[in-house]
Design an enzyme around this catalytic site. Structure first.
Site, PDB file in Angstrom:
ATOM      1  N   GLY A 115       0.843  -1.190   0.000  1.00 47.56           N
ATOM      2  CA  GLY A 115       0.000   0.000   0.000  1.00 47.56           C
ATOM      3  C   GLY A 115       0.873   1.233   0.000  1.00 47.56           C
TER       4      GLY A 115
ATOM      5  N   GLN B 121       3.112   9.994   1.086  1.00 48.52           N
ATOM      6  CA  GLN B 121       4.400   9.302   1.273  1.00 48.52           C
ATOM      7  C   GLN B 121       5.359   9.596   0.132  1.00 48.52           C
ATOM      8  OE1 GLN B 121       2.566   5.265   2.122  1.00 48.52           O
ATOM      9  NE2 GLN B 121       4.467   5.119   3.281  1.00 48.52           N
TER      10      GLN B 121
ATOM     11  N   CYS C 122       5.746  -0.226   7.743  1.00 53.54           N
ATOM     12  CA  CYS C 122       5.442   0.911   6.870  1.00 53.54           C
ATOM     13  C   CYS C 122       6.649   1.192   5.991  1.00 53.54           C
ATOM     14  CB  CYS C 122       5.127   2.134   7.727  1.00 53.54           C
ATOM     15  SG  CYS C 122       4.823   3.625   6.770  1.00 53.54           S
ATOM     16  N   LEU C 123       6.417   1.459   4.714  1.00 53.95           N
ATOM     17  CA  LEU C 123       7.528   1.742   3.797  1.00 53.95           C
ATOM     18  C   LEU C 123       8.309   2.981   4.227  1.00 53.95           C
ATOM     19  CD1 LEU C 123       5.851   1.035   0.328  1.00 53.95           C
ATOM     20  CD2 LEU C 123       7.546  -0.367   1.524  1.00 53.95           C
TER      21      LEU C 123
ATOM     22  N   HIS D  49      -4.406   1.701   7.396  1.00 54.14           N
ATOM     23  CA  HIS D  49      -3.039   2.241   7.460  1.00 54.14           C
ATOM     24  C   HIS D  49      -2.900   3.433   6.491  1.00 54.14           C
ATOM     25  CE1 HIS D  49       1.459   1.506   7.875  1.00 54.14           C
ATOM     26  NE2 HIS D  49       1.411   2.270   6.801  1.00 54.14           N
ATOM     27  N   GLU D  50      -3.429   3.263   5.269  1.00 55.79           N
ATOM     28  CA  GLU D  50      -3.296   4.328   4.261  1.00 55.79           C
ATOM     29  C   GLU D  50      -4.209   5.509   4.586  1.00 55.79           C
ATOM     30  OE1 GLU D  50      -0.735   3.884   2.597  1.00 55.79           O
ATOM     31  OE2 GLU D  50      -0.574   1.720   2.904  1.00 55.79           O
TER      32      GLU D  50
ATOM     33  N   HIS E 218      -2.322   7.574   6.929  1.00 54.67           N
ATOM     34  CA  HIS E 218      -1.309   8.387   6.234  1.00 54.67           C
ATOM     35  C   HIS E 218      -1.937   9.661   5.685  1.00 54.67           C
ATOM     36  CE1 HIS E 218       2.510   6.324   6.158  1.00 54.67           C
ATOM     37  NE2 HIS E 218       2.002   5.209   5.705  1.00 54.67           N
TER      38      HIS E 218
END
Ligand code: ZN
Length: 168
Positions: free
Chosen positions: A46, A51, A93-94, A135-136, A139
């Protein structure tokens, strides 16, 4: 098409709320394509626009290990409609590549928004997909998954997180 730089933890842009998408321009279509490519290359499941230093409120998600394009979800102006059943699962998380911690989230959610062609879209996510959606969405509101940990856990993480801060 091109790979985008994923902002690391500590970058102030990650704390900004994304802005609702009005007209879906060619730039937004390119951004979506680049975000999908960047997510696959990372590899991740995702990615939210802020990000990659972009402010439109949109995310891309794909829970399939082989990135099966049929399982790709692109959602613009997403909002959480309903959530059911809480579950704690380890999450990463990236933007915070070294940290994995258990986070309590809904097991099943209904999210609503528009697709990349401007059509209303409602998607039910279960298990992993439900987790990615939440999660997104976080963000896009300037939140990171570590914000959802207990104070005690965050204190323990503090020195580890400091080491991940970009050097200036
Ligand atoms: Zn993330």
């Amino acid at each position: 098409m091109g790979l985008l730089r994923i902002l690391p933890y500590g970058h102030p842009f990650l704390r900004q709320r994304a802005r609702p998408v009005g007209e879906i321009t060619a730039e937004i279509q390119t951004l979506i394509d680049d975000m999908v490519e960047t997510m696959i290359a990372a590899p991740g499941i995702g990615l939210a626009a802020n990000q990659v230093s972009c402010s439109p409120r949109l995310f891309v998600a794909n829970p399939a290990p082989d990135h099966d394009p049929n399982q790709l979800v692109v959602l613009l102006n997403p909002e959480l409609v309903e959530g059911y059943g809480l579950l704690e699962i380890e999450e990463g998380c990236l933007s915070i590549p070294t940290v994995y911690e258990g986070v309590r989230r809904y097991r099943r959610v209904l999210v609503r928004g528009i697709d990349r062609h401007g059509r209303p879209l409602e998607v039910e996510g279960r298990d992993l997909l439900a987790r990615i959606f939440q999660h997104e969405l976080d963000h896009l509101d300037g939140l990171l998954f570590i914000d959802r940990l207990s104070d005690a856990k965050r204190v323990l993480l503090r020195s580890k997180l400091r080491k991940t801060l970009p050097r200036r």
